[in-house]
Design an enzyme around this catalytic site. Structure first.
Site, PDB file in Angstrom:
ATOM      1  N   SER A  70       0.820  -1.205   0.000  1.00  0.00           N
ATOM      2  CA  SER A  70       0.000   0.000   0.000  1.00  0.00           C
ATOM      3  C   SER A  70       0.856   1.259   0.000  1.00  0.00           C
ATOM      4  O   SER A  70       2.052   1.232   0.327  1.00  0.00           O
ATOM      5  CB  SER A  70      -0.914   0.016   1.224  1.00  0.00           C
ATOM      6  OG  SER A  70      -0.155   0.252   2.407  1.00  0.00           O
ATOM      7  N   ASP A 124      -1.532  -0.955  -3.721  1.00  0.00           N
ATOM      8  CA  ASP A 124      -2.832  -0.811  -3.065  1.00  0.00           C
ATOM      9  C   ASP A 124      -3.054   0.604  -2.528  1.00  0.00           C
ATOM     10  O   ASP A 124      -2.142   1.216  -1.957  1.00  0.00           O
ATOM     11  CB  ASP A 124      -2.917  -1.818  -1.914  1.00  0.00           C
ATOM     12  CG  ASP A 124      -4.268  -1.833  -1.236  1.00  0.00           C
ATOM     13  OD1 ASP A 124      -5.291  -1.829  -1.949  1.00  0.00           O
ATOM     14  OD2 ASP A 124      -4.302  -1.870   0.013  1.00  0.00           O
ATOM     15  N   HIS A 125      -4.239   1.118  -2.716  1.00  0.00           N
ATOM     16  CA  HIS A 125      -4.654   2.417  -2.159  1.00  0.00           C
ATOM     17  C   HIS A 125      -3.681   3.544  -2.492  1.00  0.00           C
ATOM     18  O   HIS A 125      -3.271   4.307  -1.611  1.00  0.00           O
ATOM     19  CB  HIS A 125      -4.835   2.326  -0.641  1.00  0.00           C
ATOM     20  CG  HIS A 125      -6.158   1.776  -0.217  1.00  0.00           C
ATOM     21  ND1 HIS A 125      -7.343   2.421  -0.480  1.00  0.00           N
ATOM     22  CD2 HIS A 125      -6.471   0.636   0.441  1.00  0.00           C
ATOM     23  CE1 HIS A 125      -8.342   1.693   0.002  1.00  0.00           C
ATOM     24  NE2 HIS A 125      -7.841   0.603   0.554  1.00  0.00           N
ATOM     25  N   HIS A 138     -12.725  -4.583   0.627  1.00  0.00           N
ATOM     26  CA  HIS A 138     -11.666  -4.112   1.507  1.00  0.00           C
ATOM     27  C   HIS A 138     -12.114  -4.289   2.960  1.00  0.00           C
ATOM     28  O   HIS A 138     -13.297  -4.442   3.243  1.00  0.00           O
ATOM     29  CB  HIS A 138     -11.356  -2.645   1.233  1.00  0.00           C
ATOM     30  CG  HIS A 138     -10.623  -2.417  -0.044  1.00  0.00           C
ATOM     31  ND1 HIS A 138      -9.464  -1.684  -0.118  1.00  0.00           N
ATOM     32  CD2 HIS A 138     -10.860  -2.847  -1.310  1.00  0.00           C
ATOM     33  CE1 HIS A 138      -9.024  -1.656  -1.364  1.00  0.00           C
ATOM     34  NE2 HIS A 138      -9.874  -2.348  -2.108  1.00  0.00           N
ATOM     35  N   GLY A 139     -11.165  -4.264   3.885  1.00  0.00           N
ATOM     36  CA  GLY A 139     -11.508  -4.416   5.291  1.00  0.00           C
ATOM     37  C   GLY A 139     -11.994  -5.803   5.646  1.00  0.00           C
ATOM     38  O   GLY A 139     -12.780  -5.972   6.587  1.00  0.00           O
TER      39      GLY A 139
END
Length: 300
Positions: A50, A84-85, A210-211
């Site tokens: 990320s 990521d992100h 996500h999460g």
């Protein structure tokens, strides 16, 4: 086994009516543990780094990603590398430009914190550049809870907006807000499984959850059956690592060699990865046909 592409892993998941697990790596020990855990499960996975992890490494993405590529390339498991992100424009540009040399085959452009039209504009620009370099692109609509402690897990992605967003951004997969939240340390998220099904019908590209560390096993299986094709996991690995390290230091207060307690943490991550990969594999619904997937990029 040589590195595989994220596109290939996702398409395989679609064929199986299942999902692929995607694990966040922060340190070299994360990378080693994730790859070992995937091998133990006899599956494939996405290894992702990320923007926050790159920030932890003083914004130098190369060392960790090169380590990811080296370890994954020598693995017996099919593994791809994913960014990521990514929000920072400079890091997005660098990631796209250097992806091929780092073994990266996909990137998530996260502009969900911007207003809807700005999100479309920023994501489209980055996606077009990423596609020109052969990358598979994930976007996000509906801010998923937990990032920087600022977003509510009550936010939901609207199917109609999602259809327009996918068409307007040319992304290959969509991260959706359906009740999960980043950084959850207990599996207590309330997931709107019905909404996942309506989103899958609306958008025509793979959906990303996500999460997922905050989602129970039963609910995760239901989410996969409803249409989730990529499952992001990060916090569960960090919890396992930290708990193992803490226990070692509590049990043996005179331990000073970090290799001893870091090895405990690494083993804990590996066991967690194996469990999650097996859970995802068991979630395949052989009786539910997959919807056709519309690819917005030239295949490679």
């Amino acid at each position: 086994m040589a590195l595989v592409t994220t596109r290939g892993l996702i398409e395989g998941a679609i064929t199986r009516h299942s999902a692929i697990a995607s694990f966040n790596a922060v340190t070299l020990e994360h990378v080693e543990a994730i790859v070992e855990g995937v091998e133990q499960a006899g599956s494939g996975a996405i290894l992702q780094v990320s923007e926050n992890a790159i920030g932890f490494h003083k914004r130098n993405m190369r060392p960790l990603l090169l380590a990811c590529a080296s370890i994954a390339s020598s693995s017996s498991a099919p593994i791809s590398l994913h960014l990521d992100h990514f929000q920072d424009s400079a890091l997005i540009s660098q990631g796209i430009a250097e992806a091929a040399g780092l073994g990266v085959s996909s990137i998530m452009i996260d502009a969900a914190h911007h207003p809807y039209l700005s999100n479309i504009e920023l994501t489209l620009d980055a996606a077009q550049r990423a596609h020109s370099h052969g990358l598979w692109v994930e976007g996000e609509l509906g801010e998923i809870g937990g990032k920087n402690g600022a977003h509510s897990p009550l936010v939901r992605t609207d199917p109609g907006e999602a259809r327009e967003y996918v068409a307007g951004t040319s992304i290959d997969a969509l991260a959706v807000a359906v009740g999960s939240s980043h950084a959850m340390t207990s599996a207590s998220a309330s997931i709107d499984v019905d909404l996942i099904g309506r989103l899958e019908e609306a958008v025509g590209v793979p959906l990303v959850l996500h999460g997922s560390s905050g989602v129970s096993d039963t609910t995760l299986r239901a989410a996969v059956s409803a249409g989730i094709r990529k499952i992001n996991v990060g916090t569960a690995l960090n919890v396992a690592f930290t708990d193992a390290v803490r226990q070692r230091l509590l049990d043996e207060s005179d331990v000073h060699d970090p290799r001893i307690y870091i090895a405990d943490g690494r083993d804990a991550i590996s066991r967690t990865v194996t469990r999650i990969c097996r859970l995802v594999a068991e979630s395949a619904d052989e009786h539910r046909p997959a919807l056709p997937v519309v690819s917005n990029a030239n295949r490679f």
